[in-house]
Design a protein around this motif. Structure first.
Motif, PDB file in Angstrom:
ATOM      1  N   ALA A 119     -20.278 -14.289  33.017  1.00  0.00           N
ATOM      2  CA  ALA A 119     -21.429 -13.802  33.773  1.00  0.00           C
ATOM      3  C   ALA A 119     -21.258 -12.332  34.150  1.00  0.00           C
ATOM      4  CB  ALA A 119     -21.610 -14.632  35.038  1.00  0.00           C
ATOM      5  N   GLN A 120     -22.399 -11.644  34.247  1.00  0.00           N
ATOM      6  CA  GLN A 120     -22.437 -10.267  34.720  1.00  0.00           C
ATOM      7  C   GLN A 120     -23.502 -10.176  35.815  1.00  0.00           C
ATOM      8  OE1 GLN A 120     -22.282  -7.321  31.295  1.00  0.00           O
ATOM      9  NE2 GLN A 120     -22.463  -9.222  30.137  1.00  0.00           N
ATOM     10  N   ILE A 121     -23.086  -9.748  37.000  1.00  0.00           N
ATOM     11  CA  ILE A 121     -23.996  -9.632  38.144  1.00  0.00           C
ATOM     12  C   ILE A 121     -23.963  -8.190  38.618  1.00  0.00           C
ATOM     13  CG2 ILE A 121     -24.579 -10.476  40.441  1.00  0.00           C
ATOM     14  CD1 ILE A 121     -22.890 -12.966  39.813  1.00  0.00           C
ATOM     15  N   ALA A 122     -25.078  -7.497  38.463  1.00  0.00           N
ATOM     16  CA  ALA A 122     -25.138  -6.088  38.831  1.00  0.00           C
ATOM     17  C   ALA A 122     -25.700  -5.912  40.227  1.00  0.00           C
ATOM     18  CB  ALA A 122     -25.995  -5.314  37.827  1.00  0.00           C
ATOM     19  N   VAL A 123     -25.188  -4.907  40.931  1.00  0.00           N
ATOM     20  CA  VAL A 123     -25.734  -4.485  42.224  1.00  0.00           C
ATOM     21  C   VAL A 123     -26.206  -3.047  42.072  1.00  0.00           C
ATOM     22  CG1 VAL A 123     -25.262  -4.054  44.658  1.00  0.00           C
ATOM     23  CG2 VAL A 123     -24.203  -6.019  43.506  1.00  0.00           C
ATOM     24  N   LEU A 124     -27.499  -2.834  42.289  1.00  0.00           N
ATOM     25  CA  LEU A 124     -28.090  -1.512  42.134  1.00  0.00           C
ATOM     26  C   LEU A 124     -28.037  -0.786  43.473  1.00  0.00           C
ATOM     27  CD1 LEU A 124     -31.259  -2.571  40.104  1.00  0.00           C
ATOM     28  CD2 LEU A 124     -28.925  -2.178  39.271  1.00  0.00           C
ATOM     29  N   ARG A 125     -27.282   0.300  43.498  1.00  0.00           N
ATOM     30  CA  ARG A 125     -27.173   1.131  44.687  1.00  0.00           C
ATOM     31  C   ARG A 125     -28.059   2.361  44.507  1.00  0.00           C
ATOM     32  NH1 ARG A 125     -21.344   2.180  43.654  1.00  0.00           N
ATOM     33  NH2 ARG A 125     -21.320   3.482  45.543  1.00  0.00           N
ATOM     34  N   ASP A 126     -28.011   3.247  45.471  1.00  0.00           N
ATOM     35  CA  ASP A 126     -28.865   4.439  45.426  1.00  0.00           C
ATOM     36  C   ASP A 126     -28.079   5.659  44.970  1.00  0.00           C
ATOM     37  OD1 ASP A 126     -31.222   5.970  45.906  1.00  0.00           O
ATOM     38  OD2 ASP A 126     -30.328   6.680  47.774  1.00  0.00           O
ATOM     39  N   PRO A 127     -28.491   6.296  43.845  1.00  0.00           N
ATOM     40  CA  PRO A 127     -29.556   5.888  42.932  1.00  0.00           C
ATOM     41  C   PRO A 127     -28.979   5.165  41.716  1.00  0.00           C
ATOM     42  CG  PRO A 127     -28.916   8.141  42.452  1.00  0.00           C
ATOM     43  CD  PRO A 127     -27.995   7.655  43.563  1.00  0.00           C
ATOM     44  N   THR A 128     -29.812   4.420  41.020  1.00  0.00           N
ATOM     45  CA  THR A 128     -29.446   3.821  39.740  1.00  0.00           C
ATOM     46  C   THR A 128     -30.503   4.248  38.739  1.00  0.00           C
ATOM     47  OG1 THR A 128     -28.370   1.920  40.780  1.00  0.00           O
ATOM     48  CG2 THR A 128     -29.029   1.689  38.477  1.00  0.00           C
ATOM     49  N   THR A 129     -30.181   5.242  37.924  1.00  0.00           N
ATOM     50  CA  THR A 129     -31.170   5.809  37.015  1.00  0.00           C
ATOM     51  C   THR A 129     -30.559   6.032  35.630  1.00  0.00           C
ATOM     52  OG1 THR A 129     -30.614   8.080  37.668  1.00  0.00           O
ATOM     53  CG2 THR A 129     -32.367   6.985  38.902  1.00  0.00           C
ATOM     54  N   GLY A 130     -31.415   6.402  34.689  1.00  0.00           N
ATOM     55  CA  GLY A 130     -30.976   6.765  33.350  1.00  0.00           C
ATOM     56  C   GLY A 130     -30.277   5.639  32.624  1.00  0.00           C
TER      57      GLY A 130
END
Length: 447
Positions: free
Chosen positions: A143-154
């Motif tokens: 499994a892969q579980i991502a956490v998007l922090r500030d910023p998550t771009t590109g």
């Protein structure tokens, strides 16, 4: 951690995990000022290292998150905007290889502005490396579980973020393929937020920072709680006696007081977490509930119709759910309850036929066992797509039909007063379906 300040890589690790052990750092020699000889690049790196205490834009290691060991990949935005260069790619690749070798899930804690300008196309090609490692890890059943922090771009969003199995985001985080410096001048900034990505079906949930450790721990326990045993058939929560006629079955299934999916799921699971969205712009929270739950100490995935017409995004989310459960070896429970697929013009434009076809295919080829209970209306192919061939049961207050009796009568050019007769002739009661071999009898909720 100072309130309102962007947490560093090590601070976010400390926030979610215990016992962090950093992985060995791959060594790469660069010519002065990097592969392109970019003037001042070495000085920029040195300043970033002095400011952050890091030597690259990612910190990779192993830790316990809520009792589950995982590989953590934490971006340090203070190091050149968390950008990806060749040395970043080396570390990311090594982390994924380690995860596969030790059978550990991967948790990217993403905060990046994208690829590193000072390394040009060599930086951009790191996205191919990352995508390959993510794909290999997916194929390995981890499994892969991502956490998007500030910023998550590109490219960081388009690989480590959006490519994860479950995508969580911190409130108010800037999330989007286009960063703030490259968007069109008339762009709506609200479209590039964590909340907007959840609404568009590209992320699963926004999680408050203080709840992140517990939520991540729960997700990791669920997605690593593998069991090859089929999901048990839920107990029927409504009527116990079988319907007297076809039209009686229809009326029971349409009764407002009949128990719906949420009630069944609450009774079935000790606790559950939802996934949301089809990853191509849509959600269907009113028509389909999907996620993973704990039952008697093991994980079961679920896809449950709610009694409303199911929209294309709902079918695609269910397809995504079944595909993920299949890769992780987690059994699936599906609950059928819909008058049929949405048939309005918008549903046609959104590809309702293709979305149903995708779900039929996912159910057909799934290696993990799927258990289905019809809990209400089973309207045509829009219901059948969610049903497991050979492993479908029906509650006493349900029916399953080639099409709703009213529509069947209309197709046959029968008058309105023959709808009830048509319902009987279609043989849609649970006992009829068992006799026809469409559903199973004797082990299910009607016993």
């Amino acid at each position: 951690m100072t309130e309102g300040r962007r947490p560093s890589a090590r601070e976010i690790i400390a926030l979610v995990a215990d016992g962090f052990h950093e992985l060995p750092r791959p060594v790469r020699d660069f010519r002065p000022d990097g592969p392109l000889g970019w003037p001042g690049y070495d000085l920029s790196r040195a300043r970033a290292a002095q400011r952050t205490g890091e030597t690259e834009s990612v910190v990779c290691g192993t830790a316990s998150v809520g009792g589950t060991q995982a590989v953590l990949i934490a971006f340090e935005f203070g190091f050149l905007g968390g950008s990806l260069g060749e040395r970043t790619g080396d570390r990311l690749e090594a982390a994924y290889v380690y995860a596969r070798e030790h059978r550990l899930p991967v948790v990217p804690l993403v905060a990046t502005g994208g690829s590193r300008m000072q390394e040009g196309m060599l930086a951009l090609t790191q996205l191919q490396r990352v995508a390959r490692q993510s794909a290999l890890t997916r194929a390995a059943g981890l499994a892969q579980i991502a956490v998007l922090r500030d910023p998550t771009t590109g490219g960081g969003w388009a690989t480590l973020g959006a490519g994860a199995d479950v995508v969580l985001a911190l409130p108010g985080a800037q999330v989007g393929f286009a960063g703030s410096r490259v968007r069109p001048p008339d762009a709506d900034p609200a479209a590039y937020t964590a909340e907007a990505q959840v609404a568009a079906g590209s992320a699963d949930a926004v999680v408050a920072q203080e709840e992140l450790r517990e939520t991540l721990g729960r997700w990791l326990r669920l997605l690593t709680g593998v069991s090859g045993e089929p999901a048990p058939v839920p107990e029927a929560l409504g009527a116990r006696d079988l319907p007297a006629s076809g039209w009686d079955a229809v009326q029971r299934a349409r009764a407002p007081e009949r128990p719906r999916a949420a009630r069944y799921l609450d009774a079935y699971f000790d606790g559950r977490l939802a996934i949301s969205g089809d990853r191509c712009g849509g959600t269907d929270p009113d028509g389909m509930l999907c996620g993973f739950g704990a039952r008697d100490g093991r994980t079961v995935a679920y896809a449950a119709q709610t009694g409303a017409a199911t929209r294309p995004a709902g079918y695609r989310t269910a397809t995504r759910l079944i595909g993920l459960a299949d890769r992780l070896g987690i059994p699936v429970l599906t609950l059928v309850d819909t008058p049929g697929a949405a048939n309005d013009a918008e549903a046609e434009r959104e590809g309702v036929g293709a979305s149903i076809a995708e779900l039929f295919g996912a159910v057909a080829i799934a290696r993990t066992p799927i258990t289905t209970l019809v809990i209400g209306e089973g309207g045509s192919g829009g219901a059948l797509a969610l049903a497991a061939p050979g492993r479908t049961w029906a509650a006493p207050d349900s029916y399953f039909s080639v099409i709703a009796p009213e529509l069947a009568a209309a197709i046959l050019k029968r008058p309105e007063d023959e709808v009830e007769l048509t319902a009987g002739q279609l043989r849609i009661r649970p006992q009829d379906l068992a006799e026809l071999g469409v559903i199973r009898a004797g082990e299910g909720p009607e016993r």
